[in-house]
Design an enzyme around this catalytic site. Structure first.
Site, PDB file in Angstrom:
ATOM      1  N   CYS A  96       0.777  -1.250   0.000  1.00  0.00           N
ATOM      2  CA  CYS A  96       0.000   0.000   0.000  1.00  0.00           C
ATOM      3  C   CYS A  96       0.808   1.299   0.000  1.00  0.00           C
ATOM      4  O   CYS A  96       0.763   2.074  -0.950  1.00  0.00           O
ATOM      5  CB  CYS A  96      -0.938   0.009   1.200  1.00  0.00           C
ATOM      6  SG  CYS A  96      -2.085  -1.371   1.267  1.00  0.00           S
ATOM      7  N   HIS A 152      -3.072   6.524   4.128  1.00  0.00           N
ATOM      8  CA  HIS A 152      -1.993   5.581   4.429  1.00  0.00           C
ATOM      9  C   HIS A 152      -0.601   6.124   4.100  1.00  0.00           C
ATOM     10  O   HIS A 152       0.282   5.389   3.673  1.00  0.00           O
ATOM     11  CB  HIS A 152      -2.213   4.246   3.708  1.00  0.00           C
ATOM     12  CG  HIS A 152      -1.594   3.094   4.453  1.00  0.00           C
ATOM     13  ND1 HIS A 152      -1.568   1.814   3.971  1.00  0.00           N
ATOM     14  CD2 HIS A 152      -0.956   3.048   5.667  1.00  0.00           C
ATOM     15  CE1 HIS A 152      -0.965   1.012   4.836  1.00  0.00           C
ATOM     16  NE2 HIS A 152      -0.583   1.743   5.871  1.00  0.00           N
TER      17      HIS A 152
END
Length: 573
Positions: A96, A152
């Site tokens: 990610c 994130h």
């Protein structure tokens, strides 16, 4: 030569299903469609900077889109891709944070210090503040910028938040993994908190709304309240289809015949996301944006095969540097494309979107030297050759070193125990431990525990630390040529040496107990003060190199908050 063991189904059986041939990409779904030379929608130049919508999905596998022959229904993605340009030589990162950081900065993760793992919720770490981000460059070009979805990229202090990194508005989560309805995220036993934010505030009132629906509705609201005469950039980073596997029941019902429960839920989530993209496209048309818009669709990494995803027929999965971890689903849909309805095999990497989109926006790239990305719009729109000839997948000096790697195996110029991977032309080199290396066909026919009935496993080569593949001729990475072509291995190792000389220290600090949501009203959010920020300036150094005094201070702080937390829990009980 490697020996392959196939459990349950034979290799011949899989061939009969078309799994091990190019037939899995059905011609009716992916073949080029001739463009009418008299087509009237080919603008010689953009009259105005285009509206840009960048859609990023989370953990969607390479096989998990209709036009790659999937059993999952994605009619919207199939149509948008068919009418635009499919990117079939498109690369992302295996997890990610790295993909998102490279999208936002246009730089390889070795140049931002994020080359190891992800940014975890309790780490005092974020996208380096000295990086000029993609939305900041678009703001300079006169764009209104909005982010919806998963960030994130760190949040330990307010300066790290999306609204401080170039976005005018933000609705979404700051961490990497939340419940789709409650927005709770646990970073270990007892370390749980709420994670849905509106701007810089906690969005408690939105709890209970399925995130895929919520994010699509927010995009609709943004478009409805903005003027199509003014350029807009919307970054839609869906939480879908990351775990937990949660979907409205009506979508699961469509896949009731799937025997594998995880695959059934996962398929439902993909189809739900597809409908959300349909609603976003509809809003672009309804509010007058579509004719001057560019829609980019990308996955962030390979699918997680343990959680219903499939990267078949590619090797590996999320978290690995095999093709199944780094080759992504990507396409561009726009009325502004000159050569539509085709498949592009131009080499494109996620870092390329930064210079490509800023150039489309008529922004200024002269004050952001050192980008690793290229402007690939001519390759996408006109079918010209890609300016990119190589990709550094990564160099991670902190990842567990391969047991059998050595400097000797790397011709004395590279320690092959170090996890690294690079693509140069048609060649791909991997060193160290590239990650889980099996080929896993879609798990749809059974609910056998573990679902490994159809696993094809490599049974030798376990003592290796160097692999070489001709990706053009062998996209499934079945034939290691490292022994036959030591000349190519050495050449690619030299490229790794070159890149490694430009790398900055890894930013991977120890977790801090002050990040616990209990100290932040029950929600994940910024916790460090300005004074703390100064103390953490040394966080770019590897953990083992930090001085003992600072470690001691951290230990005392951790002990203090552990005792405080115990007292708080006692009072609650």
């Amino acid at each position: 030569m490697a020996v392959y063991a196939l459990t349950g189904f034979s290799l011949v059986s899989l061939l009969s299903f078309g799994y091990l041939s190019w037939d899995w990409m059905k011609p009716s779904l992916v073949a080029d469609v001739a463009t009418d030379p008299m087509e009237k929608s080919l603008p010689p130049a953009f009259a105005r900077p285009p509206h840009i919508v960048f859609i990023l999905t989370d953990d969607q596998g390479y096989h998990d889109v209709g036009y790659h022959g999937s059993d999952i229904q994605t009619p919207t993605l199939d149509r948008l891709a068919a009418e635009g340009v499919k990117l079939e030589n498109y690369y992302i990162q295996p997890i990610c944070t790295p993909s998102r950081s490279q999208l936002i900065t246009g730089r390889y993760q070795i140049h931002t210090g994020l080359q190891h793992s992800i940014i975890r919720p309790r780490q005092p770490n974020c996208l380096p503040l000295d990086q000029v981000t993609l939305p900041q460059k678009l703001q300079e070009a006169g764009y209104s910028t909005h982010m919806v979805g998963k960030w994130h990229l760190g949040f330990y202090k307010k300066e790290c938040l999306p609204t401080r990194r170039g976005f005018d508005t933000f609705l979404g989560s700051l961490t990497g993994n939340v419940d789709y309805y409650t927005y709770d995220n646990c970073d270990g036993p007892g370390v749980c908190g709420y994670d849905l934010h509106e701007g810089e505030d906690v969005a408690w009132d939105q709890s209970g709304k399925y995130s895929t629906f919520l994010y699509a509705q927010r995009v609709n609201k943004i478009l409805a309240s903005h003027s199509p005469k003014e350029p807009i950039f919307i970054y839609v980073a869906f939480q879908a289809v990351h775990t937990p596997l949660q979907s409205p029941k009506e979508y699961i019902y469509r896949y009731r015949s799937m025997g594998n429960v995880a695959r059934r839920k996962y398929a439902a989530m993909v189809t739900c996301m597809d409908e959300a993209v349909k609603n976003i496209t509809w809003a672009l048309k309804k509010y007058g944006y579509y004719d001057n818009s560019v829609i980019v669709f990308s996955t962030d990494n390979g699918g997680q095969t343990f959680s219903g995803g499939s990267n078949w027929p590619l090797r590996g999965r999320k978290g690995t540097y095999w093709e199944g971890g780094v080759r992504g689903i990507g396409f561009v849909h726009s009325p502004l494309i000159k050569r539509k309805r085709r498949t592009s095999w131009a080499l494109v990497h996620i870092t390329d979107w930064y210079p490509t989109l800023v150039s489309l926006a008529r922004g200024n790239l002269s004050n952001v030297p050192g980008l690793d990305g290229y402007n690939v719009w001519p390759a996408i729109s006109e079918g010209k050759e890609s300016p990119r000839t190589e990709i550094l997948h990564n160099i991670d000096p902190l990842y567990n070193h391969a047991k059998y790697g050595s400097l000797e195996d790397g011709f004395g110029i590279w320690n092959t125990a170090v996890q690294a991977s690079i693509r140069v032309g048609e060649w791909k080199l991997l060193t160290g431990d590239p990650g889980y290396s099996d080929w896993i066909p879609p798990q749809t026919l059974t609910n056998f525990p573990g679902s490994w009935w159809n696993l094809e496993r490599l049974t030798d080569g376990l003592r290796k630390s160097v692999w070489l593949f001709n990706i053009t001729a062998d996209p499934y990475e079945r034939y290691d040529l490292s022994d036959q072509r030591p000349d190519v291995v050495r050449t690619l190792l030299m490229r790794l040496v070159h890149y490694n000389r430009t790398a900055i220290p890894v930013r991977y600090p120890a977790e801090n107990p002050r990040a616990h949501p209990d100290f932040n009203g029950g929600a994940w959010g910024p916790w460090a003060s300005e004074d703390d920020a100064e103390e953490w300036e040394g966080m770019g150094e590897p953990l083992k190199s930090r001085n003992k005094k600072k470690k001691c201070k951290i230990c005392k702080l951790r002990s203090f908050f552990r005792k405080l937390n115990t007292r708080l829990m006692s009072n609650r009980i």
